[in-house]
Design a protein around this motif. Structure first.
Motif, PDB file in Angstrom:
ATOM      1  N   GLY A  85      52.915  46.517  31.475  1.00 51.41           N
ATOM      2  CA  GLY A  85      53.888  45.505  31.906  1.00 51.41           C
ATOM      3  C   GLY A  85      54.047  45.470  33.416  1.00 51.41           C
ATOM      4  O   GLY A  85      54.091  44.406  34.022  1.00 51.41           O
ATOM      5  N   ARG A  86      54.130  46.635  34.012  1.00 51.87           N
ATOM      6  CA  ARG A  86      54.262  46.724  35.478  1.00 51.87           C
ATOM      7  C   ARG A  86      52.992  46.226  36.158  1.00 51.87           C
ATOM      8  O   ARG A  86      53.052  45.488  37.128  1.00 51.87           O
ATOM      9  CB  ARG A  86      54.553  48.178  35.875  1.00 51.87           C
ATOM     10  CG  ARG A  86      54.651  48.391  37.349  1.00 51.87           C
ATOM     11  CD  ARG A  86      56.023  48.008  37.861  1.00 51.87           C
ATOM     12  NE  ARG A  86      56.079  48.296  39.284  1.00 51.87           N
ATOM     13  CZ  ARG A  86      56.459  47.432  40.193  1.00 51.87           C
ATOM     14  NH1 ARG A  86      56.888  46.249  39.830  1.00 51.87           N
ATOM     15  NH2 ARG A  86      56.461  47.748  41.446  1.00 51.87           N
ATOM     16  N   LEU A  87      51.821  46.624  35.630  1.00 59.05           N
ATOM     17  CA  LEU A  87      50.554  46.154  36.186  1.00 59.05           C
ATOM     18  C   LEU A  87      50.473  44.631  36.132  1.00 59.05           C
ATOM     19  O   LEU A  87      50.112  43.983  37.117  1.00 59.05           O
ATOM     20  CB  LEU A  87      49.375  46.769  35.425  1.00 59.05           C
ATOM     21  CG  LEU A  87      47.988  46.248  35.787  1.00 59.05           C
ATOM     22  CD1 LEU A  87      47.654  46.523  37.246  1.00 59.05           C
ATOM     23  CD2 LEU A  87      46.931  46.848  34.863  1.00 59.05           C
ATOM     24  N   ALA A  88      50.838  44.068  34.998  1.00 59.15           N
ATOM     25  CA  ALA A  88      50.806  42.609  34.844  1.00 59.15           C
ATOM     26  C   ALA A  88      51.699  41.937  35.871  1.00 59.15           C
ATOM     27  O   ALA A  88      51.294  40.968  36.527  1.00 59.15           O
ATOM     28  CB  ALA A  88      51.229  42.226  33.417  1.00 59.15           C
ATOM     29  N   VAL A 121      49.796  38.390  36.540  1.00 59.00           N
ATOM     30  CA  VAL A 121      49.223  37.862  35.305  1.00 59.00           C
ATOM     31  C   VAL A 121      50.093  38.303  34.137  1.00 59.00           C
ATOM     32  O   VAL A 121      50.988  39.121  34.305  1.00 59.00           O
ATOM     33  CB  VAL A 121      47.761  38.354  35.094  1.00 59.00           C
ATOM     34  CG1 VAL A 121      46.841  37.876  36.204  1.00 59.00           C
ATOM     35  CG2 VAL A 121      47.698  39.864  34.956  1.00 59.00           C
ATOM     36  N   GLY A 122      49.806  37.774  32.962  1.00 59.07           N
ATOM     37  CA  GLY A 122      50.536  38.188  31.779  1.00 59.07           C
ATOM     38  C   GLY A 122      49.905  39.413  31.143  1.00 59.07           C
ATOM     39  O   GLY A 122      48.730  39.706  31.357  1.00 59.07           O
ATOM     40  N   VAL A 123      50.677  40.121  30.353  1.00 59.35           N
ATOM     41  CA  VAL A 123      50.165  41.274  29.612  1.00 59.35           C
ATOM     42  C   VAL A 123      49.007  40.825  28.718  1.00 59.35           C
ATOM     43  O   VAL A 123      48.002  41.528  28.581  1.00 59.35           O
ATOM     44  CB  VAL A 123      51.292  41.944  28.793  1.00 59.35           C
ATOM     45  CG1 VAL A 123      50.736  42.987  27.840  1.00 59.35           C
ATOM     46  CG2 VAL A 123      52.331  42.552  29.716  1.00 59.35           C
ATOM     47  N   GLU A 124      49.125  39.627  28.134  1.00 54.17           N
ATOM     48  CA  GLU A 124      48.072  39.099  27.271  1.00 54.17           C
ATOM     49  C   GLU A 124      46.769  38.945  28.038  1.00 54.17           C
ATOM     50  O   GLU A 124      45.686  39.153  27.494  1.00 54.17           O
ATOM     51  CB  GLU A 124      48.468  37.742  26.667  1.00 54.17           C
ATOM     52  CG  GLU A 124      49.773  37.737  25.907  1.00 54.17           C
ATOM     53  CD  GLU A 124      50.997  37.635  26.830  1.00 54.17           C
ATOM     54  OE1 GLU A 124      50.877  37.163  27.976  1.00 54.17           O
ATOM     55  OE2 GLU A 124      52.070  38.063  26.387  1.00 54.17           O
ATOM     56  N   THR A 125      46.862  38.560  29.309  1.00 47.83           N
ATOM     57  CA  THR A 125      45.669  38.405  30.142  1.00 47.83           C
ATOM     58  C   THR A 125      44.981  39.753  30.328  1.00 47.83           C
ATOM     59  O   THR A 125      43.753  39.853  30.218  1.00 47.83           O
ATOM     60  CB  THR A 125      46.036  37.797  31.516  1.00 47.83           C
ATOM     61  OG1 THR A 125      46.647  36.515  31.300  1.00 47.83           O
ATOM     62  CG2 THR A 125      44.828  37.651  32.415  1.00 47.83           C
ATOM     63  N   ILE A 126      45.762  40.785  30.590  1.00 47.33           N
ATOM     64  CA  ILE A 126      45.187  42.122  30.747  1.00 47.33           C
ATOM     65  C   ILE A 126      44.495  42.547  29.454  1.00 47.33           C
ATOM     66  O   ILE A 126      43.363  43.030  29.470  1.00 47.33           O
ATOM     67  CB  ILE A 126      46.265  43.137  31.173  1.00 47.33           C
ATOM     68  CG1 ILE A 126      46.718  42.816  32.605  1.00 47.33           C
ATOM     69  CG2 ILE A 126      45.744  44.573  31.057  1.00 47.33           C
ATOM     70  CD1 ILE A 126      47.877  43.611  33.106  1.00 47.33           C
ATOM     71  N   ARG A 127      45.133  42.322  28.336  1.00 44.50           N
ATOM     72  CA  ARG A 127      44.528  42.677  27.046  1.00 44.50           C
ATOM     73  C   ARG A 127      43.240  41.869  26.810  1.00 44.50           C
ATOM     74  O   ARG A 127      42.242  42.388  26.306  1.00 44.50           O
ATOM     75  CB  ARG A 127      45.510  42.428  25.908  1.00 44.50           C
ATOM     76  CG  ARG A 127      46.819  43.168  26.052  1.00 44.50           C
ATOM     77  CD  ARG A 127      46.810  44.475  25.284  1.00 44.50           C
ATOM     78  NE  ARG A 127      48.154  45.030  25.235  1.00 44.50           N
ATOM     79  CZ  ARG A 127      48.525  46.119  25.895  1.00 44.50           C
ATOM     80  NH1 ARG A 127      47.670  46.745  26.653  1.00 44.50           N
ATOM     81  NH2 ARG A 127      49.749  46.574  25.801  1.00 44.50           N
ATOM     82  N   ARG A 131      37.210  41.667  26.807  1.00 43.80           N
ATOM     83  CA  ARG A 131      35.967  41.111  27.357  1.00 43.80           C
ATOM     84  C   ARG A 131      35.180  42.140  28.167  1.00 43.80           C
ATOM     85  O   ARG A 131      34.111  41.848  28.674  1.00 43.80           O
ATOM     86  CB  ARG A 131      36.277  39.909  28.251  1.00 43.80           C
ATOM     87  CG  ARG A 131      36.890  38.698  27.576  1.00 43.80           C
ATOM     88  CD  ARG A 131      35.914  37.919  26.706  1.00 43.80           C
ATOM     89  NE  ARG A 131      34.733  37.474  27.385  1.00 43.80           N
ATOM     90  CZ  ARG A 131      34.538  36.255  27.865  1.00 43.80           C
ATOM     91  NH1 ARG A 131      35.469  35.340  27.713  1.00 43.80           N
ATOM     92  NH2 ARG A 131      33.406  35.943  28.475  1.00 43.80           N
ATOM     93  N   GLY A 132      35.722  43.344  28.306  1.00 41.85           N
ATOM     94  CA  GLY A 132      35.027  44.388  29.043  1.00 41.85           C
ATOM     95  C   GLY A 132      35.179  44.292  30.552  1.00 41.85           C
ATOM     96  O   GLY A 132      34.444  44.938  31.300  1.00 41.85           O
ATOM     97  N   LEU A 133      36.144  43.509  31.024  1.00 43.24           N
ATOM     98  CA  LEU A 133      36.370  43.347  32.465  1.00 43.24           C
ATOM     99  C   LEU A 133      37.274  44.442  33.021  1.00 43.24           C
ATOM    100  O   LEU A 133      37.202  44.766  34.204  1.00 43.24           O
ATOM    101  CB  LEU A 133      36.994  41.973  32.754  1.00 43.24           C
ATOM    102  CG  LEU A 133      36.129  40.773  32.363  1.00 43.24           C
ATOM    103  CD1 LEU A 133      36.958  39.507  32.340  1.00 43.24           C
ATOM    104  CD2 LEU A 133      34.952  40.640  33.293  1.00 43.24           C
ATOM    105  N   PRO A 144      45.847  52.819  36.477  1.00 39.60           N
ATOM    106  CA  PRO A 144      45.807  53.161  37.895  1.00 39.60           C
ATOM    107  C   PRO A 144      46.084  51.920  38.747  1.00 39.60           C
ATOM    108  O   PRO A 144      45.776  50.790  38.355  1.00 39.60           O
ATOM    109  CB  PRO A 144      44.380  53.665  38.102  1.00 39.60           C
ATOM    110  CG  PRO A 144      43.582  53.019  37.023  1.00 39.60           C
ATOM    111  CD  PRO A 144      44.523  52.854  35.860  1.00 39.60           C
ATOM    112  N   ALA A 145      46.633  52.140  39.918  1.00 41.48           N
ATOM    113  CA  ALA A 145      46.950  51.036  40.835  1.00 41.48           C
ATOM    114  C   ALA A 145      45.701  50.263  41.244  1.00 41.48           C
ATOM    115  O   ALA A 145      45.782  49.084  41.594  1.00 41.48           O
ATOM    116  CB  ALA A 145      47.674  51.577  42.069  1.00 41.48           C
ATOM    117  N   SER A 146      44.538  50.898  41.161  1.00 41.93           N
ATOM    118  CA  SER A 146      43.289  50.218  41.533  1.00 41.93           C
ATOM    119  C   SER A 146      43.009  49.011  40.630  1.00 41.93           C
ATOM    120  O   SER A 146      42.236  48.119  41.012  1.00 41.93           O
ATOM    121  CB  SER A 146      42.113  51.191  41.488  1.00 41.93           C
ATOM    122  OG  SER A 146      41.950  51.715  40.185  1.00 41.93           O
ATOM    123  N   MET A 147      43.639  48.942  39.466  1.00 43.81           N
ATOM    124  CA  MET A 147      43.442  47.804  38.565  1.00 43.81           C
ATOM    125  C   MET A 147      44.019  46.518  39.162  1.00 43.81           C
ATOM    126  O   MET A 147      43.579  45.428  38.826  1.00 43.81           O
ATOM    127  CB  MET A 147      44.060  48.068  37.190  1.00 43.81           C
ATOM    128  CG  MET A 147      43.331  49.105  36.362  1.00 43.81           C
ATOM    129  SD  MET A 147      41.614  48.679  35.992  1.00 43.81           S
ATOM    130  CE  MET A 147      40.749  49.672  37.195  1.00 43.81           C
TER     131      MET A 147
END
Length: 147
Positions: free
Chosen positions: A12-15, A20-26, A31-33, A47-50
């Motif tokens: 949630g924090r990363l999103a 972006v939305g949490v759904e986008t991260i998922r 997709r392996g990105l 990690p913050a690098s994401m």
């Protein structure tokens, strides 16, 4: 660069930080990105690098790269295999050139029909409708460009 303990965050924090939305991260994970981190306790920590990786994906998409192309670029992100990076980019440019050609043909056809409609006056039916009702235009087969 190793991340410290304070550089990890929930999905949630990363999103939120990445815009972006949490759904986008998922979806990106599916997709392996983006990698799927191992669970630390009851939830996963990213990690913050994401944040930078998500930014890379979004910028590449804004340049018209498909997610498959973005995946290829991410696989080459160390920048050492310039030839492979150039190949992906050249293919994308060829696709854009082809789309531009299609758009220019459509623009010309619509301008011609509009001009004919304006010149014919009210006494005759507008040729735009006649062109759309008539048989579909014959399309030439796609051409492949070799470089």
């Amino acid at each position: 660069m190793k991340e410290g303990p304070g550089d990890w965050m929930t999905v949630g924090r990363l999103a939120k930080v990445a815009g972006v939305g949490v759904e986008t991260i998922r979806y990106y994970q599916g997709r392996g990105l983006l990698p799927i981190p191992k669970a630390a306790g009851s939830f996963r920590r990213y990690p913050a690098s994401m944040i930078q990786r998500i930014g890379f994906i979004k910028r590449a998409q804004s340049l018209g790269f498909s997610l498959d192309e973005v995946k290829s670029l991410l696989d080459l992100e160390d920048g050492r295999n310039r030839r492979a990076i150039q190949t992906v980019t050249r293919r994308r440019l060829d696709q854009i050139d082809e789309k531009l050609g299609d758009l220019e043909r459509m623009q010309g056809a619509l301008r011609d029909m509009l001009l004919q409609c304006e010149e014919m006056g009210q006494a005759s039916p507008c040729p735009i409708i006649a062109a759309l009702v008539g048989p579909p235009p014959v399309q030439s087969p796609p051409t492949s460009r070799l470089r």
